[in-house]
Design a protein around this motif. Structure first.
Motif, PDB file in Angstrom:
ATOM      1  N   GLN A 154       0.821  -1.214   0.000  1.00 40.96           N
ATOM      2  CA  GLN A 154       0.000   0.000   0.000  1.00 40.96           C
ATOM      3  C   GLN A 154       0.854   1.264   0.000  1.00 40.96           C
ATOM      4  OE1 GLN A 154      -2.415  -0.489   3.476  1.00 40.96           O
ATOM      5  NE2 GLN A 154      -3.510  -2.275   2.645  1.00 40.96           N
ATOM      6  N   ARG A 155       2.103   1.144   0.400  1.00 41.85           N
ATOM      7  CA  ARG A 155       3.016   2.290   0.449  1.00 41.85           C
ATOM      8  C   ARG A 155       4.045   2.256  -0.670  1.00 41.85           C
ATOM      9  NH1 ARG A 155       0.716   1.469   4.977  1.00 41.85           N
ATOM     10  NH2 ARG A 155       0.559   3.047   6.645  1.00 41.85           N
ATOM     11  N   GLY A 156       3.784   1.418  -1.679  1.00 39.04           N
ATOM     12  CA  GLY A 156       4.697   1.339  -2.811  1.00 39.04           C
ATOM     13  C   GLY A 156       5.996   0.638  -2.480  1.00 39.04           C
ATOM     14  N   LEU A 157       5.922  -0.289  -1.516  1.00 45.21           N
ATOM     15  CA  LEU A 157       7.114  -1.003  -1.076  1.00 45.21           C
ATOM     16  C   LEU A 157       6.938  -2.504  -1.236  1.00 45.21           C
ATOM     17  CD1 LEU A 157       7.676   0.984   2.250  1.00 45.21           C
ATOM     18  CD2 LEU A 157       8.921   1.313   0.110  1.00 45.21           C
ATOM     19  N   LYS A 158       8.039  -3.205  -1.207  1.00 45.28           N
ATOM     20  CA  LYS A 158       8.038  -4.674  -1.297  1.00 45.28           C
ATOM     21  C   LYS A 158       8.867  -5.224  -0.133  1.00 45.28           C
ATOM     22  CE  LYS A 158      10.704  -6.621  -4.303  1.00 45.28           C
ATOM     23  NZ  LYS A 158      11.297  -7.109  -5.581  1.00 45.28           N
ATOM     24  N   SER A 186       9.288   0.598  -7.314  1.00 44.38           N
ATOM     25  CA  SER A 186       9.896   1.182  -8.513  1.00 44.38           C
ATOM     26  C   SER A 186      11.366   1.461  -8.246  1.00 44.38           C
ATOM     27  CB  SER A 186       9.185   2.491  -8.884  1.00 44.38           C
ATOM     28  OG  SER A 186       9.233   3.406  -7.814  1.00 44.38           O
ATOM     29  N   GLY A 187      12.219   0.835  -9.008  1.00 46.05           N
ATOM     30  CA  GLY A 187      13.645   1.086  -8.883  1.00 46.05           C
ATOM     31  C   GLY A 187      14.383   0.166  -7.939  1.00 46.05           C
ATOM     32  N   GLU A 188      13.660  -0.629  -7.131  1.00 47.81           N
ATOM     33  CA  GLU A 188      14.276  -1.589  -6.224  1.00 47.81           C
ATOM     34  C   GLU A 188      15.219  -0.939  -5.212  1.00 47.81           C
ATOM     35  OE1 GLU A 188      13.848  -5.045  -6.024  1.00 47.81           O
ATOM     36  OE2 GLU A 188      12.169  -4.736  -7.382  1.00 47.81           O
ATOM     37  N   GLN A 189      14.985   0.351  -4.880  1.00 44.80           N
ATOM     38  CA  GLN A 189      15.834   1.001  -3.883  1.00 44.80           C
ATOM     39  C   GLN A 189      15.582   0.392  -2.508  1.00 44.80           C
ATOM     40  OE1 GLN A 189      15.119   5.183  -3.456  1.00 44.80           O
ATOM     41  NE2 GLN A 189      16.537   5.413  -1.730  1.00 44.80           N
TER      42      GLN A 189
END
Length: 363
Positions: free
Chosen positions: A271-275, A285-288
Motif C-alpha cells: 500500500q506504500r509502494g514497497l516490497k 519502482s527502482g528496487e531502492q
C-alpha cells in the motif's frame, strides 16, 4: 547439556538395555542415575568426578558417562545400543502404556519396529496372540497412537528451547564469529513448536558441513550452500539458513512469522509502494533498499512501533503498533517471587531460611 538432557540419555540406555534383555541390575543402575540427575538441583555437567560420585547411585562408570556427555554431547555406549535396533524403536517406547518389555516382545515375536507397524498389527488383531495381550490392550495401544499422531511434529516450548539451545551452542563453538538466531514459533514463545529454524548471520557455506555433523543428527533431509535440513533425535526437524549481515533484520522478521502477521505486514508495504521479503524492504519502482539490517528499521519504515515476537499473531498488534498502544510484556525482571513454594519441611530442596533470603534478594 543440561540435567534433563543427560537424564534422558541415561533413561534411554536403561530402556534399550531392557529391550535387549540385559542384566536387571545394570538396567536399574542407569534408571536410578537418570532419576538422580533429573532431580539434582545443581548442573551435573559442571561437576567434577568427586562431586558426581557423591550423588546417590552414581559410581565411577556412570560418572565417566556424565563427563563424556558434558564434554562431547554424546555417549558412545548409547550410540552403540541405538545401532543394535532400528532407530524407530525409541518411538515405540514413547507411546503411553508401551514399556521396554512390551517393545522387546513386539520386536522379537512380530518384528514390529515402527509405530505404523504396531498400529497395523493392533487393527489386525495380531497383538492378542501374544502373552499378556488382549482386545483391551490393543484398544489402549491404538488410543495411544491416535493421541501421539494428533501432536505429531509439535513439541512443548520448554523441550524445543532446550533442543535449540544445544544445537546453537554447538554451532557457536564451530563458528564463534557468526550470529545464530533461533526464529519461528520458538522465538514467538508459542506453547508448542514445529521445526527448529536457525539463522546464521554472516555464516559461510562451509558451516553447513558442521551443521550436518551435529551429534544429534539422525538423518540429513537436505544439504545446500545456504540452507540445510536435518532430522534430530527426538523427532525435531532443524533448518539452518545463511543470511548476509545486511539482511539480518528482514530475515529475522520474515522467518519469525507468524504467517498471518507477515501477510498483513506485506500488504501494508504494498500500500506504500514497497516490497517486503526476507532480503529487505524495497521500493517497488527502482528496487531502492529502504530497510533490512534491523527489525526495528523495517517496522519504523512501515509507520509502526517495533512489535514483540510474542505478539505477532495478527490479533490486532498491527493496529496497536500504528497507534503506539502496544502492551508492555512481562519480563523476568518483573518477577519478585513464587506464589507456591515447598521447603524441606515437605518435599522441597531448601529450608525456610534459605528461601526467605532468596526472596528478599528479588525485592
Amino acid at each position: 547439556m543440561d540435567n534433563r538432557q543427560i537424564a534422558q540419555v541415561f533413561a534411554e540406555i536403561g530402556d534399550l538395555l531392557e529391550v535387549a534383555g540385559d542384566n536387571a541390575f545394570k538396567i536399574r543402575a542407569y534408571r536410578t542415575a537418570a532419576d538422580t540427575i533429573a532431580a539434582c538441583a545443581d548442573p551435573v555437567a559442571r561437576m567434577d568426578d568427586g562431586d558426581l560420585r557423591a550423588l546417590p547411585g552414581i559410581g565411577k562408570e556412570l560418572a565417566a558417562t556424565v563427563r563424556e556427555l558434558a564434554d562431547t554431547g554424546a555417549c558412545r555406549f548409547h550410540q552403540e545400543l541405538l545401532q543394535e535396533f532400528p532407530p524407530t524403536i525409541l518411538d515405540l517406547l514413547r507411546l503411553q502404556g508401551v514399556g521396554p518389555k512390551t517393545v522387546a516382545m513386539l520386536y522379537s515375536a512380530l518384528n514390529i519396529r515402527t509405530v505404523d507397524e504396531l498400529a497395523d498389527a493392533a487393527r489386525g488383531g495380531r497383538l492378542r496372540e501374544l502373552r499378556g495381550m488382549g482386545p483391551r490392550k490393543e484398544a489402549l495401544i491404538l488410543k495411544a497412537i491416535e493421541e501421539r499422531q494428533k501432536d505429531a511434529g509439535r513439541h512443548l516450548l520448554a523441550d524445543t528451547t532446550a533442543a535449540a539451545a544445544e544445537l546453537v551452542s554447538y554451532l557457536r563453538a564451530q563458528a564463534p564469529a557468526v550470529d545464530f538466531i533461533p526464529v519461528g514459533s520458538l522465538r514467538r514463545g508459542c506453547d508448542t513448536c514445529g521445526d527448529i529454524d536457525v539463522l546464521a548471520v554472516g555464516g559461510a557455506p562451509a558451516l553447513m558441513d558442521a551443521f550436518l555433523a551435529f551429534p544429534k543428527v539422525d538423518r540429513v533431509l537436505g544439504h545446500g550452500d545456504t540452507k540445510s535440513s536435518v532430522r534430530l533425535r527426538g523427532g525435531y526437524q532443524a533448518d539452518l539458513r545463511l543470511v548476509p549481515p545486511e539482511s539480518r533484520g528482514a530475515a529475522v522478521q520474515y522467518f519469525t512469522g507468524s504467517k498471518a502477521h507477515n501477510i498483513v505486514l506485506r500488504d501494508r508495504a504494498m500500500q506504500r509502494g514497497l516490497k517486503l521479503n526476507e532480503y529487505g524492504l524495497f521500493r517497488t519502482s527502482g528496487e531502492q533498499r529502504v530497510a533490512g539490517d534491523t527489525e526495528e528499521g523495517i517496522y519504523a519504515a512501515l509507520g509502526l512501533g517495533w512489535i514483540e515476537p510474542e505478539l505477532r499473531e495478527n490479533r490486532g498488534e498491527i493496529q496497536a503498533a500504528e497507534s503506539r498502544r502496544l502492551p508492555r510484556l512481562v519480563t523476568a525482571a518483573d518477577l519478585l517471587g513464587d506464589l507456591h513454594m515447598h521447603t524441606t519441611a515437605t518435599d522441597g530442596r531448601d529450608d525456610l531460611e534459605a528461601m526467605a533470603t532468596a526472596a528478599l534478594r528479588l525485592r
